[in-house]
Motif scaffolding. Structure first.
Motif, PDB file in Angstrom:
ATOM      1  N   TYR A  62       0.803  -1.229   0.000  1.00 25.42           N
ATOM      2  CA  TYR A  62       0.000   0.000   0.000  1.00 25.42           C
ATOM      3  C   TYR A  62       0.835   1.278   0.000  1.00 25.42           C
ATOM      4  CZ  TYR A  62      -4.146  -2.848   0.729  1.00 25.42           C
ATOM      5  OH  TYR A  62      -5.159  -3.758   0.569  1.00 25.42           O
ATOM      6  N   ILE A  64       2.813   2.538   2.446  1.00 21.68           N
ATOM      7  CA  ILE A  64       2.645   3.271   3.706  1.00 21.68           C
ATOM      8  C   ILE A  64       3.871   3.027   4.588  1.00 21.68           C
ATOM      9  CG2 ILE A  64       1.142   3.614   5.712  1.00 21.68           C
ATOM     10  CD1 ILE A  64      -1.101   2.252   4.129  1.00 21.68           C
ATOM     11  N   GLN A  68       2.570   5.785   9.967  1.00 16.45           N
ATOM     12  CA  GLN A  68       1.210   5.891   9.431  1.00 16.45           C
ATOM     13  C   GLN A  68       0.480   4.542   9.526  1.00 16.45           C
ATOM     14  OE1 GLN A  68       1.240   7.362   5.409  1.00 16.45           O
ATOM     15  NE2 GLN A  68      -0.495   8.670   5.764  1.00 16.45           N
ATOM     16  N   LEU A  72      -2.914   3.553  11.573  1.00 19.86           N
ATOM     17  CA  LEU A  72      -4.070   2.872  10.975  1.00 19.86           C
ATOM     18  C   LEU A  72      -4.456   1.662  11.823  1.00 19.86           C
ATOM     19  CD1 LEU A  72      -3.388   2.852   7.113  1.00 19.86           C
ATOM     20  CD2 LEU A  72      -5.178   4.080   8.306  1.00 19.86           C
ATOM     21  N   CYS A  91      -6.867   0.696   4.641  1.00 25.84           N
ATOM     22  CA  CYS A  91      -5.849   0.821   3.581  1.00 25.84           C
ATOM     23  C   CYS A  91      -6.521   0.956   2.213  1.00 25.84           C
ATOM     24  CB  CYS A  91      -4.929  -0.403   3.575  1.00 25.84           C
ATOM     25  SG  CYS A  91      -3.847  -0.509   5.001  1.00 25.84           S
ATOM     26  N   ARG A  94      -8.057   4.472   1.274  1.00 24.28           N
ATOM     27  CA  ARG A  94      -7.168   5.606   0.994  1.00 24.28           C
ATOM     28  C   ARG A  94      -7.386   6.099  -0.431  1.00 24.28           C
ATOM     29  NH1 ARG A  94      -1.900   6.185   3.553  1.00 24.28           N
ATOM     30  NH2 ARG A  94      -1.103   6.508   1.451  1.00 24.28           N
ATOM     31  N   ASP A  96      -5.285   7.326  -2.681  1.00 26.80           N
ATOM     32  CA  ASP A  96      -4.343   6.836  -3.696  1.00 26.80           C
ATOM     33  C   ASP A  96      -4.662   5.402  -4.114  1.00 26.80           C
ATOM     34  OD1 ASP A  96      -3.503   5.740  -1.286  1.00 26.80           O
ATOM     35  OD2 ASP A  96      -1.390   6.294  -1.508  1.00 26.80           O
ATOM     36  N   ASN A  97      -5.116   4.568  -3.153  1.00 24.09           N
ATOM     37  CA  ASN A  97      -5.464   3.184  -3.485  1.00 24.09           C
ATOM     38  C   ASN A  97      -6.695   3.121  -4.386  1.00 24.09           C
ATOM     39  OD1 ASN A  97      -5.237   0.154  -2.897  1.00 24.09           O
ATOM     40  ND2 ASN A  97      -7.348   0.609  -2.374  1.00 24.09           N
ATOM     41  N   ARG A 112      -0.404   7.831  -6.281  1.00 27.56           N
ATOM     42  CA  ARG A 112       0.032   8.764  -5.234  1.00 27.56           C
ATOM     43  C   ARG A 112       0.535  10.063  -5.856  1.00 27.56           C
ATOM     44  NH1 ARG A 112       2.240   7.716   0.150  1.00 27.56           N
ATOM     45  NH2 ARG A 112       3.299   9.612   0.803  1.00 27.56           N
ATOM     46  N   SER A 131      -3.285  10.022   1.457  1.00 34.10           N
ATOM     47  CA  SER A 131      -3.825   9.201   2.541  1.00 34.10           C
ATOM     48  C   SER A 131      -5.257   9.592   2.923  1.00 34.10           C
ATOM     49  CB  SER A 131      -2.925   9.309   3.778  1.00 34.10           C
ATOM     50  OG  SER A 131      -2.871  10.662   4.209  1.00 34.10           O
ATOM     51  N   TYR A 132      -5.847  10.537   2.180  1.00 35.17           N
ATOM     52  CA  TYR A 132      -7.226  10.976   2.451  1.00 35.17           C
ATOM     53  C   TYR A 132      -8.135   9.745   2.516  1.00 35.17           C
ATOM     54  CZ  TYR A 132     -11.784  13.236   1.692  1.00 35.17           C
ATOM     55  OH  TYR A 132     -13.086  13.651   1.808  1.00 35.17           O
ATOM     56  N   SER A 133      -8.895   9.636   3.599  1.00 31.37           N
ATOM     57  CA  SER A 133      -9.752   8.461   3.789  1.00 31.37           C
ATOM     58  C   SER A 133     -11.149   8.728   3.217  1.00 31.37           C
ATOM     59  CB  SER A 133      -9.836   8.153   5.285  1.00 31.37           C
ATOM     60  OG  SER A 133     -10.475   6.923   5.467  1.00 31.37           O
TER      61      SER A 133
END
Length: 201
Positions: A62, A64, A68, A72, A91, A94, A96-97, A112, A131-133
């Motif tokens: 991921y 990370i 961080q 999580l 994860c 996120r 980017d994921n 990313r 990393s914005y959820s």
């Protein structure tokens, strides 16, 4: 901005699986890295070593880093539900994921970078925090100015993955984070219970 930028194939060889996606170099050298590669005869790994390897694999998969990732885990530990599953769900949520899962970028690293360089919007607003959820129902799109970027158009053209928990509208170049995925919907081969055991020591 801290992240791992070293050779990807070396890491994949360490874990014995192509955790960063298709990798021709990995297929050629499917044995541990280092001078003795194939001939290395290692003793039986300890329980701790196995748990640590699993945590490292999840972190590299991921993209990370330790602090961080630990944050999580602590968040997952405080929430209701199975800690390991919640950790993977965090994860997967996120930004980017999800950009990677939607096919906007060919890899999580590329995703990313797209987010950091302000090419991605959430609910119409530019968000540059990888990393914005995301929350269920949020709309992820490509910024108007960035819709003609070669890296994005090529990645979308080559993407054939379909996930039940996200939708994609190729005309508008935007998708919907429908719901948080269940464990069985997450394709990563990570034994999350080992990570929980490691952090619980």
């Amino acid at each position: 901005m801290a992240r791992y930028t070293g050779p990807k194939t070396k890491i994949a060889r360490k874990f014995g699986e192509a955790i960063f996606g298709d990798d021709k170099s990995f297929e050629k050298k499917n044995y541990p890295p280092g001078q003795h590669g194939n001939n290395r005869r290692r003793g039986k790994k300890s329980e701790y070593a196995i748990q640590l390897m699993e945590k490292q694999k999840a972190k590299y998969t991921y993209g990370i880093l330790e602090r961080q990732f630990r944050n999580l885990f602590e968040k997952a530990n405080r929430s209701k539900g199975v800690t390991g599953e919640v950790l993977l769900q965090l994860c997967e949520s996120r930004l980017d994921n999800v950009v990677y899962r939607m096919g906007i970028a060919p890899s999580r690293r590329a995703a990313r970078q797209l987010v950091s360089h302000r090419h991605i919007t959430v609910n119409g607003e530019v968000v540059n925090i990888p990393s914005y959820s995301l929350k269920p129902g949020e709309v992820i799109g490509v910024r108007e100015k960035s819709k003609s970027l070669v890296v994005i158009t090529e990645s979308l053209a080559n993407n054939s993955n379909v996930y039940e928990w996200i939708t994609w509208n190729s005309e508008k170049m935007e998708g919907n984070f429908v719901t948080i995925p269940e464990r069985m919907q997450i394709p990563e081969a990570i034994k999350e219970q080992l990570i929980v055991e490691l952090y619980s020591k």
